[in-house]
Design an enzyme around this catalytic site. Structure first.
Site, PDB file in Angstrom:
ATOM      1  N   GLU A  14       0.148   3.637   1.704  1.00 43.09           N
ATOM      2  CA  GLU A  14       0.207   4.053   3.112  1.00 43.09           C
ATOM      3  C   GLU A  14       1.591   3.793   3.706  1.00 43.09           C
ATOM      4  OE1 GLU A  14      -2.188   5.394   5.583  1.00 43.09           O
ATOM      5  OE2 GLU A  14      -2.753   6.143   3.621  1.00 43.09           O
ATOM      6  N   SER A  74       0.812  -1.222   0.000  1.00 43.93           N
ATOM      7  CA  SER A  74       0.000   0.000   0.000  1.00 43.93           C
ATOM      8  C   SER A  74       0.845   1.271   0.000  1.00 43.93           C
ATOM      9  CB  SER A  74      -0.879  -0.013   1.255  1.00 43.93           C
ATOM     10  OG  SER A  74      -1.419   1.263   1.482  1.00 43.93           O
ATOM     11  N   TYR A  98      -1.804   0.074  10.701  1.00 46.32           N
ATOM     12  CA  TYR A  98      -2.034  -0.615   9.421  1.00 46.32           C
ATOM     13  C   TYR A  98      -0.803  -0.493   8.531  1.00 46.32           C
ATOM     14  CZ  TYR A  98      -3.671  -1.015   4.563  1.00 46.32           C
ATOM     15  OH  TYR A  98      -3.797  -1.348   3.231  1.00 46.32           O
TER      16      TYR A  98
END
Ligand code: NDP
Ligand code: GDR
Length: 342
Positions: A135, A133, A156
Site C-alpha cells: 500500500e 506494505s 493507513y
C-alpha cells in the site's frame, strides 16, 4: 543449542498465527502480545494455546503498541532475540474513518517498539522486523520493487511509510538490525472477514449452500498481487536470519482484478456467474438470480488501482520462493470455509 526467543506484536492476527506456528516448528520459544478485548481474540491460536500450565515454549502477554509502558515492560522482561512487529489497524478502508487512531498504532506503535530497544540498550541483541506494505506504493506505476518511490493513498499507507522510514532511521542511527518487509497482499483461511478475498470466498460458499442471498462489493476493477500468508511469514523469518538488515519486496508477480478473483472462486465452486450492467449498476447472476451487487459505501475516497510486485531481490538474496499460486490459495480458502459451514 540454546533455543531462540521471539516476540510477536500482532500475534492474534492472520500473519501472527502463521508466524507463531512457523517459529514453533523451528524450535523457537514464542512470546506474543495480545490486546485486551471484551470477547476472545485468540481464536486463530486456539490449537497452539493449549493448557497454559504445561507450556514451555508459547506465552501470551497483555499489551498494546499504543501504550509505551506496556511495550517497554514486555521487551525488557523477555529480551527476545527477534521482534516481529505485525501489530496494526490494518483495514485500509477503515483507516479513512479512524485516521488518527490508525496513525497512532501503525506509525507511532512502530516508533515505540524501536525506541524501547534503543532505551533498553538491547540494540546488539534484538533483531527487528517491520511489517511494511505494498500500500505504500499506492499510486506508483507497476511493477513495484525496492527502488519504486512511495505514493501512499490512505491514512493507513501514509502511516506505514512513516513506520518504514523510522525503521531505517533507527537502523542507521543506533545500529539496530531492523529490516522492512514490503509485503504485497497475502490471504489465507485465517484472513480477517472484511478483506475482499475472504469476504468473497465466505459469501460464495454460503450462497451456493443457500445460506446467504447476496454479496455487496465496492470497486471490482482494482488489481492485486495475492499470495498466501504461510509463504510470506517464511520470508519474514528469512530476512531476520541474514547478517545485515535490508528491505525486501515480497510478492508473487501475478495480478488479478477483484472480478477475476470472484470468477476464479466461482469456477472452483462450479458456479457460472454472468455479469450484466456497468459501474454502480453492474451485477453478477448465478442460476438467473442476482447474487452480486455494488454498494458505493465500499469504495475508498482514494483507491489503489494496480499493485504488482517485483520480488527478484528477495528471490536472489533470500532464495525465497512462494509455494502457493492463486488457484491453490483459493481452493484452500474455499475448502476451509466449507468445513466450517458443515
Ligand atoms: P491483521 O489485521 O489480521 O492483524 C493485526 C494484528 O495487530 C492483530 O493481532 C491485532 O490484534 C493487532 N493489533 C491491532 N492494534 C493493536 C494495538 N494497538 N496493539 C497491539 N496489537 C494490535 O493483519 P495481518 O495479519 O493481515 O497483517 C499483519 C501485519 O502486516 C499488519 O501490520 C499489516 O498492516 C501488515 N501487512 C499485511 C498484509 C496482508 O496482505 N495481510 C500485506 C502487507 C502488510 P486484534 O486481534 O486484537 O485485533
Ligand atoms: P487492501 O485489501 O486494501 O489491498 O489492503 P482489501 O482486501 O481490503 O481490498 C482489496 C481491493 O478490493 C477492493 N474491494 C473491496 N475491499 C473490501 N475490503 N471490501 C469490499 O467489499 C470490496 N470491494 C472491492 C478494494 O477497494 C481494494 O482495491 C490489504 C490489507 O491487508 C493491508 O493491511 C495490507 O497492507 C495490504 O493488503 C497490502
Amino acid at each position: 543449542m540454546k533455543k531462540k526467543t521471539s516476540l510477536i506484536f500482532g500475534i492474534t492476527g492472520q500473519d501472527g498465527a502463521y508466524l507463531a506456528r512457523f517459529l514453533l516448528s523451528k524450535n523457537y520459544i514464542v512470546h506474543g502480545v495480545k490486546r485486551r478485548s471484551s470477547s476472545l481474540n485468540t481464536e486463530r491460536l486456539d490449537d497452539i494455546y493449549i493448557d497454559p500450565h504445561n507450556r514451555t515454549n508459547f506465552y501470551l502477554h497483555y499489551g498494546d503498541v499504543a501504550d509505551s509502558t506496556s511495550v517497554l515492560k514486555i521487551i525488557s522482561e523477555i529480551k527476545p532475540d527477534e521482534i516481529y512487529n505485525l501489530a496494526a489497524q490494518s483495514q485500509v478502508r477503515v483507516s479513512f474513518d479512524i485516521p488518527e487512531y490508525t496513525a497512532d498504532v501503525v506509525a507511532l506503535g512502530t516508533l515505540r517498539i524501536l525506541d524501547s530497544i534503543k532505551t533498553l540498550k538491547l540494540h546488539k541483541k534484538i533483531k527487528y522486523y517491520q511489517a511494511g506494505s505494498s500500500e505504500m506504493f499506492g499510486g506508483a506505476k507497476p511493477p513495484q520493487n525496492e527502488k519504486t518511490n512511495f505514493y501512499p493513498r490512505s491514512p493507513y499507507a501514509v502511516s506505514k511509510v512513516f513506520a518504514h522510514w523510522i525503521t531505517i532511521n533507527y537502523r542507521e542511527a543506533y545500529d539496530i538490525f531492523a529490516c522492512n518487509g514490503i509485503l504485497f497482499n497475502h490471504e489465507s483461511p485465517f484472513r480477517g472477514e472484511t478483506f475482499v478475498t475472504k469476504k468473497i470466498v465466505n459469501a460464495m460458499c454460503k450462497i451456493k449452500k443457500g445460506k446467504q442471498k447476496k454479496l455487496y462489493l465496492g470497486n471490482l476493477y482494482s488489481k492485486r498481487d495475492w499470495g498466501h500468508s504461510k509463504d510470506y511469514v517464511e520470508a519474514m523469518w528469512m530476512m531476520m536470519q541474514k547478517k545485515y538488515a535490508k528491505d525486501y519486496v515480497i510478492s508473487t508477480g501475478n495480478q488479478y482484478t477483484i472480478k477475476e478473483f470472484i470468477n476464479l472462486s466461482a469456477k472452483y465452486l462450479r458456479m457460472k456467474i454472468t455479469w450484466k450492467g456497468k459501474g454502480l449498476k453492474e451485477k453478477g447472476f448465478w442460476n438467473n438470480k442476482e447474487i452480486i451487487s455494488i454498494d458505493k459505501n465500499y469504495f475508498r475516497p482514494t483507491e489503489v488501482e494496480s499493485l504488482l510486485g517485483d520480488s527478484k531481490f528477495a528471490k536472489k538474496e533470500l532464495k525465497w520462493r512462494p509455494k502457493y499460486n492463486i488457484n491453490s490459495l483459493i481452493s484452500e480458502m474455499i475448502e476451509e470455509e466449507n468445513k466450517k459451514l458443515k
